[in-house]
Design an enzyme around this catalytic site. Structure first.
Site, PDB file in Angstrom:
ATOM      1  N   SER A   1       2.810  44.183   8.805  1.00 59.45           N
ATOM      2  CA  SER A   1       3.429  45.490   9.051  1.00 59.45           C
ATOM      3  C   SER A   1       2.719  46.108  10.250  1.00 59.45           C
ATOM      4  CB  SER A   1       3.233  46.389   7.830  1.00 59.45           C
ATOM      5  OG  SER A   1       3.542  47.732   8.138  1.00 59.45           O
TER       6      SER A   1
ATOM      7  N   TYR B   1      -2.718  49.452   1.484  1.00 57.51           N
ATOM      8  CA  TYR B   1      -1.545  48.775   2.054  1.00 57.51           C
ATOM      9  C   TYR B   1      -1.843  48.328   3.492  1.00 57.51           C
ATOM     10  CZ  TYR B   1       3.164  47.733   3.598  1.00 57.51           C
ATOM     11  OH  TYR B   1       4.268  47.090   4.105  1.00 57.51           O
TER      12      TYR B   1
HETATM   13  N1  LIG Z   1      10.647  47.984   4.439  1.00 61.55           N
HETATM   14  C1  LIG Z   1       9.730  48.337   5.303  1.00 61.55           C
HETATM   15  O1  LIG Z   1       9.791  49.433   5.895  1.00 61.55           O
HETATM   16  C2  LIG Z   1       8.597  47.381   5.629  1.00 61.55           C
HETATM   17  C3  LIG Z   1       7.853  47.635   6.795  1.00 61.55           C
HETATM   18  C4  LIG Z   1       6.819  46.782   7.138  1.00 61.55           C
HETATM   19  C5  LIG Z   1       6.538  45.690   6.350  1.00 61.55           C
HETATM   20  N2  LIG Z   1       7.253  45.471   5.214  1.00 61.55           N
HETATM   21  C6  LIG Z   1       6.885  44.300   4.406  1.00 61.55           C
HETATM   22  O2  LIG Z   1       8.013  43.449   4.318  1.00 61.55           O
HETATM   23  C7  LIG Z   1       7.945  42.681   3.117  1.00 61.55           C
HETATM   24  C8  LIG Z   1       9.273  42.760   2.409  1.00 61.55           C
HETATM   25  O3  LIG Z   1       9.519  44.108   2.072  1.00 61.55           O
HETATM   26  P1  LIG Z   1      10.973  44.716   1.868  1.00 61.55           P
HETATM   27  O4  LIG Z   1      10.986  46.008   2.565  1.00 61.55           O
HETATM   28  O5  LIG Z   1      12.003  43.701   2.171  1.00 61.55           O
HETATM   29  O6  LIG Z   1      10.906  45.001   0.281  1.00 61.55           O
HETATM   30  P2  LIG Z   1      12.024  44.999  -0.867  1.00 61.55           P
HETATM   31  O7  LIG Z   1      13.373  45.300  -0.325  1.00 61.55           O
HETATM   32  O8  LIG Z   1      11.480  45.897  -1.938  1.00 61.55           O
HETATM   33  O9  LIG Z   1      12.012  43.479  -1.385  1.00 61.55           O
HETATM   34  C9  LIG Z   1      10.860  42.950  -1.993  1.00 61.55           C
HETATM   35  C10 LIG Z   1      11.113  41.501  -2.419  1.00 61.55           C
HETATM   36  O10 LIG Z   1       9.876  40.968  -2.912  1.00 61.55           O
HETATM   37  C11 LIG Z   1      10.036  40.513  -4.255  1.00 61.55           C
HETATM   38  N3  LIG Z   1       8.770  40.763  -4.959  1.00 61.55           N
HETATM   39  C12 LIG Z   1       8.125  41.940  -5.131  1.00 61.55           C
HETATM   40  N4  LIG Z   1       7.006  41.768  -5.849  1.00 61.55           N
HETATM   41  C13 LIG Z   1       6.926  40.449  -6.143  1.00 61.55           C
HETATM   42  C14 LIG Z   1       6.005  39.651  -6.887  1.00 61.55           C
HETATM   43  N5  LIG Z   1       4.963  40.197  -7.525  1.00 61.55           N
HETATM   44  N6  LIG Z   1       6.221  38.320  -6.964  1.00 61.55           N
HETATM   45  C15 LIG Z   1       7.299  37.754  -6.364  1.00 61.55           C
HETATM   46  N7  LIG Z   1       8.207  38.461  -5.656  1.00 61.55           N
HETATM   47  C16 LIG Z   1       8.029  39.792  -5.563  1.00 61.55           C
HETATM   48  C17 LIG Z   1      11.235  41.315  -4.805  1.00 61.55           C
HETATM   49  O11 LIG Z   1      11.962  40.654  -5.836  1.00 61.55           O
HETATM   50  P3  LIG Z   1      11.578  40.805  -7.423  1.00 61.55           P
HETATM   51  O12 LIG Z   1      11.413  42.264  -7.694  1.00 61.55           O
HETATM   52  O13 LIG Z   1      12.697  40.146  -8.162  1.00 61.55           O
HETATM   53  O14 LIG Z   1      10.298  40.039  -7.598  1.00 61.55           O
HETATM   54  C18 LIG Z   1      12.112  41.363  -3.551  1.00 61.55           C
HETATM   55  O15 LIG Z   1      12.821  40.156  -3.398  1.00 61.55           O
HETATM   56  C19 LIG Z   1       6.753  43.241   2.315  1.00 61.55           C
HETATM   57  O16 LIG Z   1       5.647  42.391   2.477  1.00 61.55           O
HETATM   58  C20 LIG Z   1       6.494  44.596   2.961  1.00 61.55           C
HETATM   59  O17 LIG Z   1       5.151  44.998   2.834  1.00 61.55           O
HETATM   60  C21 LIG Z   1       8.287  46.279   4.839  1.00 61.55           C
END
Ligand SMILES: NC(=O)c1ccc[n+]([C@@H]2O[C@H](COP(=O)([O-])OP(=O)(O)OC[C@H]3O[C@@H](n4cnc5c(N)ncnc54)[C@H](OP(=O)(O)O)[C@@H]3O)[C@@H](O)[C@H]2O)c1
Length: 257
Positions: A138, A148
């Site tokens: 991130s 985080y």
């Molecule tokens: N969205 C943002 O603004 C943003 C910005 C920078 C970085 N990121 C990073 O991008 C990545 C993806 O985030 P996102 O925004 O796409 O989140 P999201 O929409 O909440 O999706 C999270 C995914 O991870 C899975 N997950 C969560 N906890 C888990 C666990 N303990 N074991 C296995 N799977 C798990 C969830 O499925 P289940 O609940 O079924 O397990 C889901 O498929 C993360 O690493 C986040 O830190 C996000």
């Protein structure tokens, strides 16, 4: 045909990786906790793109979950060519407002799982002389932002170091550093997003397209958007104290549960 394993494949950035890689003809191994959602995603991607989509239900906050994915990555009869360590989450609250159990769960998913899965994948890739790993970090890695940001800083440092150590092996590693992306992330963490200006939001599909292009170019850190590239340029020149104040307020408005 090559195979990609994506953790956190069922929502947000992981789902965008799954869509794009399936459209490009890669077979997939889909990893998340929600079995029903995984099954539906696998069927949809198989039907739409004619690829093989394997489902691996695993909780990466547990020893068994990490071990199961490690084992799949080490299976040399069904090699994985691209690993996307994407699963992650935010915790509601600032430092000392978050329980120690939740802090440690974050370290397990963001650090231990990423270390172990990267290692399982790259050992096998190195022996074949090719492969790639994208570790989703991130832009929070570059600013003071609680556990985080600290965990994502680890992801960037680790990935860059491993990429250097494996240079010349045919295995590429890249840390992907998105800004704010519209996904389920903020809602799951109970974070209000009203104070995040519209221009700061990125589209997951465009982010993934840029990330894969950066991996193909051999980048080890990808900040795939001109707005955030410029912002990170400013961040480098800003005193840490001032940065900490701004960073701790932006996107951390915690709405009602
Ligand atoms: N969205 C943002 O603004 C943003 C910005 C920078 C970085 N990121 C990073 O991008 C990545 C993806 O985030 P996102 O925004 O796409 O989140 P999201 O929409 O909440 O999706 C999270 C995914 O991870 C899975 N997950 C969560 N906890 C888990 C666990 N303990 N074991 C296995 N799977 C798990 C969830 O499925 P289940 O609940 O079924 O397990 C889901 O498929 C993360 O690493 C986040 O830190 C996000």
């Amino acid at each position: 045909m090559t195979t990609a394993l994506i953790t956190g494949s069922t929502a947000g950035i992981g789902a965008a990786f799954a869509r794009r890689l399936a459209a490009q003809g890669h077979n997939l191994v889909l990893v998340a906790r929600d079995t029903k959602r995984l099954g539906e995603q696998a069927t949809e991607l198989h039907d739409r793109h004619g690829i093989e989509a394997e489902v691996l239900a695993a909780d990466l906050a547990t020893e068994e979950g990490i071990a199961a994915v490690e084992q799949r990555l080490g299976d040399r009869t069904h090699p994985v060519d691209l690993l996307v360590n994407n699963a992650g989450f935010g915790n509601k609250g600032r430092y000392l407002e978050v329980s120690m159990a939740d802090e440690l769960t974050m370290l397990k998913v963001h650090i231990e799982a990423v270390l172990r899965l990267t290692s399982a994948a790259t050992e096998s890739m190195r022996s074949r002389g090719r492969g790639g790993v994208i570790n989703v970090a991130s832009v929070a890695a570059f600013v003071p932002r609680g556990t985080y940001g600290a965990s994502k800083a680890w992801v960037v440092q680790f990935t860059q170091g491993a990429a250097r150590d494996l240079a010349g092996s045919g295995v590429r590693l890249m840390a992907l550093c998105p800004g704010f992306v519209r996904t389920e992330f903020h809602q799951r963490a109970g974070m209000g997003t009203d104070n995040i200006p519209g221009w700061m939001w990125l589209d997951a599909d465009k982010l993934v397209a840029a990330a894969l292009a950066d991996l193909a170019r051999g980048k080890t850190v990808s900040i795939p958007d001109p707005r955030y590239k410029a912002l990170m340029g400013v961040v480098k020149l800003t005193p840490r104290g001032l940065l900490g104040g701004v960073s701790s307020r932006t996107g951390r408005k915690y709405g009602p549960q």
